[in-house]
Write a protein that holds these residues in place. Structure first.
Motif, PDB file in Angstrom:
ATOM      1  N   ALA A 118       0.828  -1.215   0.000  1.00 51.92           N
ATOM      2  CA  ALA A 118       0.000   0.000   0.000  1.00 51.92           C
ATOM      3  C   ALA A 118       0.860   1.262   0.000  1.00 51.92           C
ATOM      4  N   SER A 119       0.284   2.343  -0.461  1.00 51.92           N
ATOM      5  CA  SER A 119       0.956   3.641  -0.394  1.00 51.92           C
ATOM      6  C   SER A 119       0.830   4.189   1.022  1.00 51.92           C
ATOM      7  N   PHE A 120       1.725   5.106   1.376  1.00 55.16           N
ATOM      8  CA  PHE A 120       1.627   5.755   2.690  1.00 55.16           C
ATOM      9  C   PHE A 120       0.276   6.444   2.827  1.00 55.16           C
ATOM     10  N   LYS A 121      -0.191   7.062   1.736  1.00 53.11           N
ATOM     11  CA  LYS A 121      -1.450   7.797   1.770  1.00 53.11           C
ATOM     12  C   LYS A 121      -2.634   6.869   2.062  1.00 53.11           C
ATOM     13  N   THR A 122      -2.568   5.639   1.567  1.00 54.16           N
ATOM     14  CA  THR A 122      -3.621   4.657   1.815  1.00 54.16           C
ATOM     15  C   THR A 122      -3.578   4.165   3.259  1.00 54.16           C
ATOM     16  N   LEU A 123      -2.373   3.951   3.777  1.00 52.29           N
ATOM     17  CA  LEU A 123      -2.186   3.389   5.114  1.00 52.29           C
ATOM     18  C   LEU A 123      -2.403   4.380   6.253  1.00 52.29           C
ATOM     19  N   PHE A 124      -1.885   5.594   6.080  1.00 54.15           N
ATOM     20  CA  PHE A 124      -1.719   6.492   7.219  1.00 54.15           C
ATOM     21  C   PHE A 124      -2.383   7.854   7.059  1.00 54.15           C
ATOM     22  N   ALA A 125      -2.821   8.386   8.189  1.00 51.67           N
ATOM     23  CA  ALA A 125      -3.175   9.800   8.306  1.00 51.67           C
ATOM     24  C   ALA A 125      -1.957  10.466   8.933  1.00 51.67           C
TER      25      ALA A 125
END
Length: 178
Positions: free
Chosen positions: A120-127
């Motif tokens: 996954a991308s960081f944007k998908t995984l994390f706020a």
């Protein structure tokens, strides 16, 4: 950015440090990957991580970023959240990384979850947000006092006074429970 950019050597060494391969460690690898990208690895106490959980992910942060309890640059807040705040004590820069609920809540097998996390991308995984609190101060070296009940030396800031006596927290807690 999509997918993990850590080397297989880094991943395998982190797995060996932790002792097994699991979704929590995979998550920690990705959190540490983002931390390394933004802050690099700690040389001493300059990079600090405040973790809001004690899950497997923390081992990856310790191993890859050199944030440890012993150096005072890994701080545990027992809030039960999959969230990690990184700071650079020298620059004051910081960021809070929290796992997105919509990512975490999806049903899947253990192996599929690991694969999902690692690709996954960081944007998908994390706020990713600004820190909730200011940069923690460096560890203080305080005087040790002798507990008047058990006789063991205890850091001054972790002692309690009761009935005119200096007590360590375990001895104080025993008195409180009576």
């Amino acid at each position: 950015m999509s997918g993990c950019t850590l080397t297989q050597e880094q991943i395998k060494a982190t797995q060996a440090f932790h002792g097994h391969w699991c979704p929590g460690l995979a998550l920690g690898l990705r959190v540490a990957e983002l931390g390394l990208k933004e802050f690099g690895s700690a040389h001493d106490e300059d990079i600090v991580c405040v973790t809001e959980t004690d899950m497997c992910a923390v081992d990856a942060i310790q191993f890859l970023m050199s944030c440890t309890f012993g150096k005072g640059n890994l701080i545990h807040r027992d809030w039960g959240k999959a969230a990690f705040t990184f700071y650079n004590r020298d620059t004051g820069k910081g960021m809070r990384v929290a796992v997105k609920e919509e990512f975490w809540g999806r049903e899947m097998s253990r192996e599929d979850r690991i694969q999902d996390i690692m690709t996954a991308s960081f944007k998908t995984l994390f706020a990713v947000t600004d820190p909730l609190y200011p940069v923690p101060s460096r560890a203080h070296r305080l005087e040790s006092l002798v507990c008047e009940k058990c006789g063991e030396k205890t850091m001054e800031s972790r002692t309690r006074r009761f009935g005119g006596k200096i007590l360590c927290i375990p001895c104080f807690t025993q008195l409180e429970q009576r």
